[in-house]
Motif scaffolding. Structure first.
Motif, short mmCIF file in Angstrom:
data_model
loop_
_atom_site.label_atom_id
_atom_site.label_comp_id
_atom_site.label_asym_id
_atom_site.label_seq_id
_atom_site.Cartn_x
_atom_site.Cartn_y
_atom_site.Cartn_z
N ARG A 108 16.95 -20.64 22.69
CA ARG A 108 15.96 -20.69 23.76
C ARG A 108 14.80 -19.74 23.47
O ARG A 108 14.23 -19.13 24.38
N GLY A 109 14.47 -19.63 22.18
CA GLY A 109 13.28 -18.88 21.78
C GLY A 109 13.51 -17.47 21.31
O GLY A 109 12.55 -16.79 20.92
N ILE A 110 14.77 -16.98 21.29
CA ILE A 110 14.98 -15.58 20.90
C ILE A 110 15.28 -15.43 19.42
O ILE A 110 15.33 -14.30 18.91
N GLY A 111 15.51 -16.54 18.71
CA GLY A 111 15.78 -16.47 17.28
C GLY A 111 17.25 -16.51 16.95
O GLY A 111 18.12 -16.25 17.80
N LEU A 112 17.55 -16.81 15.69
CA LEU A 112 18.93 -17.04 15.28
C LEU A 112 19.80 -15.79 15.39
O LEU A 112 20.91 -15.83 15.93
N LEU A 113 19.34 -14.66 14.86
CA LEU A 113 20.17 -13.46 14.87
C LEU A 113 20.45 -12.98 16.29
O LEU A 113 21.57 -12.61 16.63
N ALA A 114 19.41 -13.00 17.13
CA ALA A 114 19.61 -12.61 18.52
C ALA A 114 20.54 -13.58 19.23
O ALA A 114 21.36 -13.18 20.07
N LYS A 115 20.44 -14.86 18.88
CA LYS A 115 21.35 -15.83 19.49
C LYS A 115 22.80 -15.52 19.12
O LYS A 115 23.69 -15.59 19.98
N LEU A 116 23.04 -15.18 17.87
CA LEU A 116 24.39 -14.83 17.45
C LEU A 116 24.90 -13.58 18.18
O LEU A 116 26.07 -13.49 18.56
N GLN A 117 24.01 -12.61 18.38
CA GLN A 117 24.39 -11.42 19.15
C GLN A 117 24.73 -11.79 20.59
O GLN A 117 25.69 -11.26 21.17
N ALA A 118 23.94 -12.71 21.16
CA ALA A 118 24.21 -13.15 22.52
C ALA A 118 25.53 -13.90 22.59
O ALA A 118 26.30 -13.75 23.56
N MET A 119 25.83 -14.69 21.57
CA MET A 119 27.11 -15.40 21.53
C MET A 119 28.28 -14.42 21.46
O MET A 119 29.34 -14.65 22.06
N ALA A 131 23.97 -12.40 28.81
CA ALA A 131 23.94 -11.94 27.43
C ALA A 131 22.50 -11.70 26.95
O ALA A 131 22.22 -10.67 26.33
N ASN A 132 21.61 -12.64 27.24
CA ASN A 132 20.21 -12.44 26.84
C ASN A 132 19.62 -11.21 27.51
O ASN A 132 18.94 -10.39 26.86
N LEU A 133 19.86 -11.06 28.79
CA LEU A 133 19.30 -9.93 29.52
C LEU A 133 19.88 -8.61 29.02
O LEU A 133 19.16 -7.60 28.94
N ALA A 134 21.17 -8.61 28.66
CA ALA A 134 21.79 -7.39 28.14
C ALA A 134 21.16 -6.95 26.83
O ALA A 134 21.14 -5.75 26.50
N LEU A 135 20.63 -7.90 26.08
CA LEU A 135 19.94 -7.59 24.82
C LEU A 135 18.47 -7.24 25.03
O LEU A 135 17.75 -6.98 24.07
N GLY A 136 18.03 -7.24 26.29
CA GLY A 136 16.63 -6.97 26.59
C GLY A 136 15.72 -8.11 26.24
O GLY A 136 14.52 -7.91 25.97
N LEU A 137 16.25 -9.34 26.26
CA LEU A 137 15.50 -10.52 25.85
C LEU A 137 15.34 -11.49 27.02
O LEU A 137 16.14 -11.47 27.96
N PRO A 138 14.34 -12.35 26.97
CA PRO A 138 14.15 -13.31 28.06
C PRO A 138 15.26 -14.35 28.07
O PRO A 138 15.87 -14.66 27.03
N VAL A 139 15.53 -14.89 29.24
CA VAL A 139 16.54 -15.94 29.37
C VAL A 139 16.08 -17.20 28.65
O VAL A 139 16.87 -17.88 27.98
N ASP A 140 14.79 -17.50 28.74
CA ASP A 140 14.24 -18.70 28.09
C ASP A 140 12.75 -18.45 27.85
O ASP A 140 11.97 -18.35 28.79
N SER A 141 12.36 -18.34 26.58
CA SER A 141 10.96 -18.07 26.26
C SER A 141 10.30 -19.25 25.55
O SER A 141 9.24 -19.11 24.94
N ARG A 142 10.90 -20.43 25.63
CA ARG A 142 10.35 -21.58 24.92
C ARG A 142 9.03 -22.05 25.53
O ARG A 142 8.85 -22.02 26.73
N ASP A 143 8.15 -22.50 24.65
CA ASP A 143 6.88 -23.08 25.07
C ASP A 143 6.81 -24.50 24.52
O ASP A 143 7.17 -24.74 23.36
N TYR A 144 6.38 -25.43 25.36
CA TYR A 144 6.36 -26.84 24.97
C TYR A 144 4.96 -27.38 24.74
O TYR A 144 4.76 -28.59 24.63
N GLY A 145 3.98 -26.48 24.61
CA GLY A 145 2.61 -26.91 24.38
C GLY A 145 2.46 -27.69 23.09
O GLY A 145 1.75 -28.71 23.04
N VAL A 146 3.13 -27.22 22.02
CA VAL A 146 3.01 -27.92 20.74
C VAL A 146 3.63 -29.31 20.83
O VAL A 146 3.12 -30.27 20.22
#
Length: 223
Positions: A108-119, A131-146
């Protein structure tokens, strides 16, 4: 403007997204046109898989966020791989449609390594939001403009969007793509991902009414 294969092409807005290549791609689902784009703002390379004539309205479409663990490795922690397969099958069955596969959306936009940490945190008892919030990361940072830029470029004016996430529909509307219908993309929950999916429904508003069914056990296969 039209390509050599007759596909209507519209200039991507503000030249932020540029079409770079078009090639026929034979897959186990069917033969698609794979159209590669460059996101000049982020530098990401993007791809749309197009089946049939998709110019116009009410095109069956899927915006699929990259998920290496689910899409490539068949992880059962999430439903991403199952959704990717289901969407491509639905497009071929429909006779026309497009799947936009979005790089830069891992976890959801945080990247592979951060996703593994969240898992890892989820394995210790947190849900996907915690899990995302505990890492200090957004719950969902995806942008669909592209994704909207790519659809505009392909001549798509409105879509029947295969998604359980209402935020995708809202994002396309903001970027000028009409959503004539939001089509549920429900896959059978598994014992390994039911907790994750329930968190998406209860904490992120995903439309997942089927979660009240018994999950598949660990030996079931949905390849």
């Amino acid at each position: 403007m039209t390509d050599s294969d007759g596909t209507l092409r519209m200039d991507a807005r503000a030249k932020n997204t540029e079409r770079m290549a078009t090639v026929q791609l034979s897959t186990k689902y069917g033969v698609f046109r794979a159209i590669g784009y460059l996101d000049r703002i982020r530098g990401d390379e993007q791809i749309a898989l197009v089946y049939g004539d998709i110019t116009g309205e009410d095109v069956l479409a899927r915006l699929h966020s990259e998920c290496l663990t689910g899409d490539a490795f068949g992880s059962r922690h999430c439903e991403c791989g199952d959704q990717l397969s289901a969407a491509l099958r639905a497009i071929v069955s429909e006779g026309r449609g497009v799947l936009v596969y979005l790089q830069g959306h891992e976890g959801r936009g945080i990247g592979l390594l951060a996703k593994l940490q969240a898992m890892q945190l989820q394995a210790e008892g947190m849900d996907t939001v915690e899990a995302n919030l505990a890492l200090g990361l957004p719950v969902d940072s995806r942008d669909y403009g592209v994704a909207a830029d790519m659809l505009h470029d392909l001549g798509v004016r409105s879509v029947r969007l295969m998604s359980n996430n209402p935020l995708k529909r809202e994002a396309l509307l903001r970027h000028g793509i009409e959503v004539s219908e939001q089509v549920p993309l429900l896959t059978q929950p598994r014992e390994e991902n039911i907790f994750y999916l329930r968190a998406k429904r209860e904490r992120m508003g995903h439309l997942l009414p089927h979660l009240d069914r018994p999950p598949l056990d660990r030996t079931a296969d949905q390849s």
